[in-house]
Scaffold this active site. Structure first.
Site, PDB file in Angstrom:
ATOM      1  N   ASP A 117       0.828  -1.244  -0.024  1.00 29.82           N
ATOM      2  CA  ASP A 117       0.173   0.021   0.095  1.00 29.82           C
ATOM      3  C   ASP A 117       0.883   1.173   0.148  1.00 29.82           C
ATOM      4  O   ASP A 117       1.785   1.520   0.943  1.00 29.82           O
ATOM      5  CB  ASP A 117      -0.880  -0.107   1.186  1.00 29.82           C
ATOM      6  CG  ASP A 117      -1.936   0.903   1.318  1.00 29.82           C
ATOM      7  OD1 ASP A 117      -2.065   1.846   0.231  1.00 29.82           O
ATOM      8  OD2 ASP A 117      -2.890   1.165   2.109  1.00 29.82           O
ATOM      9  N   ASP A 129      -3.402   2.441  -5.638  1.00 32.48           N
ATOM     10  CA  ASP A 129      -2.124   2.486  -4.795  1.00 32.48           C
ATOM     11  C   ASP A 129      -2.174   1.370  -3.996  1.00 32.48           C
ATOM     12  O   ASP A 129      -1.504   1.238  -2.989  1.00 32.48           O
ATOM     13  CB  ASP A 129      -2.307   3.788  -4.146  1.00 32.48           C
ATOM     14  CG  ASP A 129      -3.374   3.998  -3.266  1.00 32.48           C
ATOM     15  OD1 ASP A 129      -4.500   3.043  -3.357  1.00 32.48           O
ATOM     16  OD2 ASP A 129      -3.599   4.856  -2.544  1.00 32.48           O
ATOM     17  N   GLU A 130      -2.875   0.103  -4.251  1.00 29.20           N
ATOM     18  CA  GLU A 130      -2.577  -0.983  -3.330  1.00 29.20           C
ATOM     19  C   GLU A 130      -2.981  -2.396  -3.923  1.00 29.20           C
ATOM     20  O   GLU A 130      -3.714  -2.312  -5.009  1.00 29.20           O
ATOM     21  CB  GLU A 130      -3.320  -1.124  -2.035  1.00 29.20           C
ATOM     22  CG  GLU A 130      -4.840  -0.589  -2.166  1.00 29.20           C
ATOM     23  CD  GLU A 130      -5.723  -0.672  -0.808  1.00 29.20           C
ATOM     24  OE1 GLU A 130      -5.322  -1.377   0.006  1.00 29.20           O
ATOM     25  OE2 GLU A 130      -6.735   0.113  -0.924  1.00 29.20           O
TER      26      GLU A 130
END
EC number: 2.7.7.7
Length: 404
Positions: free
Chosen positions: A13, A103-104
């Protein structure tokens, strides 16, 4: 389903993603409190979060909490490029990557010990590569289950790495606040608190029936399982999106918006959603409205259409009806965010698009118009054709998205 006995699932993350990109690209911002977005906070650096600034907060409130913050406009194309570069690192690490957002992601590194080392070594190398190749900080949690890997990454932030060994899972999990359990928001946490339940350990002491009597059957079963780290889900690759959505944060400005201004936001969001659906050759039946109010409470409303569609006009009609029905709530509580999603998405794509589903000449005509508009936009850009209600209005930002 089989769950490995080894802690081999990584949850990776990126830390304060948008703000970290801004600090990466402008060295003068490093170590400074940074807020992305003026009217509404889209992201805040950890230096700004230390003052209480949080995502979706109104810009005026954020600046009052942190007057020394540097406020920068969002650069969506830069965030999209950074996300693509990070996911290249993920896929170089293991072929088993399950994206969760730009983003993860979850990564399964089981079976890579001989060629890549232990999960901790793999996680450390991944963090180093993201830092060196992309210039961004990233946190990695490692555990035997997806749920616990995500909890581990939350506990390790910012810019950390945390392994939860299989023989220490409950010792790690049980002291944590009940909000760490998936699905426990402010409302559910409040219900549990009324019964003296504050930690995961408190939940684990109760049986499933007792939990269900407090928070409902489905949630009770979920909390019972998670409090004992029962999560049999694998890391899944190649799944198509089960819904297509878009939202826009309005901040305090939403409280003073007229009906026509709110309608322009609705039109813009539905246009984005249906354009993406047609590009991905998807159709859907259920239109979902999501609202957030001044007190951060949220409501969801939905309407299911008689046929699956990607027609802008058909979905817009349903969206407008949902907003109209929610009008009294909006007037009473103040609107800070509005979003839509189209669910009940076809599983295999709509290769022939609308025509097999048409039930009137109007539907066929609007589908033809949609297709023509898509072709023009594909050649000249999204701003080449727009609805009259949007001319001269701020369309907001198109957030970076995973492929549909």
């Amino acid at each position: 389903m089989f769950v490995s006995g080894e802690a081999s699932i990584l949850h990776a993350d990126l830390d304060s993603f948008y703000a970290s990109v801004e600090q990466r690209d402008n060295p003068a911002l490093r170590g400074q409190p940074v807020i992305v977005g003026a009217g509404v906070v889209l992201a805040a650096s950890y230096e700004a979060k230390a003052f209480g600034v949080r995502t979706a907060m109104g810009g005026r409130q954020a600046r009052a909490l942190c007057p020394q913050a540097v406020v920068v406009p969002p650069r969506m194309s830069a965030y999209s490029k950074a996300s693509e570069a990070v996911f290249e690192v993920f896929r170089d690490t293991t072929p088993l990557v399950e994206p969760l957002s730009v983003d993860e992601a979850f990564l399964d590194v089981s079976g890579l010990r001989r060629v890549s080392g232990t999960p901790v070594q793999i996680g450390a190398r991944l963090r180093e590569r993201v830092r060196d190749d992309v210039g961004l900080p990233i946190t990695v949690g490692i555990a035997r289950t997806k749920f616990l890997a995500k909890v581990a990454s939350q506990e390790a932030k910012p810019d950390g790495l945390l392994l939860v060994p299989p023989d220490r899972e409950l010792a790690f999990l049980h002291p944590l606040p009940v909000r760490r359990l998936w699905g426990v928001g402010a409302k559910t946490a409040g219900k549990l608190r009324e019964h003296g339940i504050d930690t995961v350990a408190d939940v684990a002491e109760l049986n499933e029936a007792t939990l269900s009597s407090m928070v409902g059957g489905a949630m009770g079963r979920q909390l019972f399982a998670l409090a004992h780290n029962i999560d049999r889900r694998r890391v899944v690759t190649g799944q198509r999106r089960r819904s297509v959505g878009a939202q826009r944060a309005l901040g305090r400005a939403g409280n003073t918006m007229s009906g026509s201004e709110i309608d322009a936001v609705v039109v813009n969001l539905v246009d984005r959603i249906t354009r993406r659906m047609r590009a991905a050759e998807r159709t859907g039946r259920t239109v979902v409205l999501r609202l957030r109010f001044d007190d951060f409470a949220r409501v969801t409303r939905s309407h299911t259409l008689p046929r699956a569609t990607a027609s802008t006009d058909v979905i817009l009609g349903a969206a407008r009806a949902l907003v109209a029905a929610a009008g009294p709530l909006i007037a009473e509580r103040g609107l800070t965010l509005i979003g839509f999603a189209v669910c009940n998405i076809d599983r295999d794509g709509a290769q022939q698009m609308e025509l097999p589903f048409t039930h009137s000449a109007l539907t066929a005509d609007t589908t033809s118009i949609d297709s023509a508009v898509d072709r023009v936009r594909g050649r000249y850009g999204n701003a080449a054709v727009m609805r009259g209600v949007l001319v001269g209005r701020d369309p907001g930002w198109e957030m970076p998205m995973l492929p549909d």
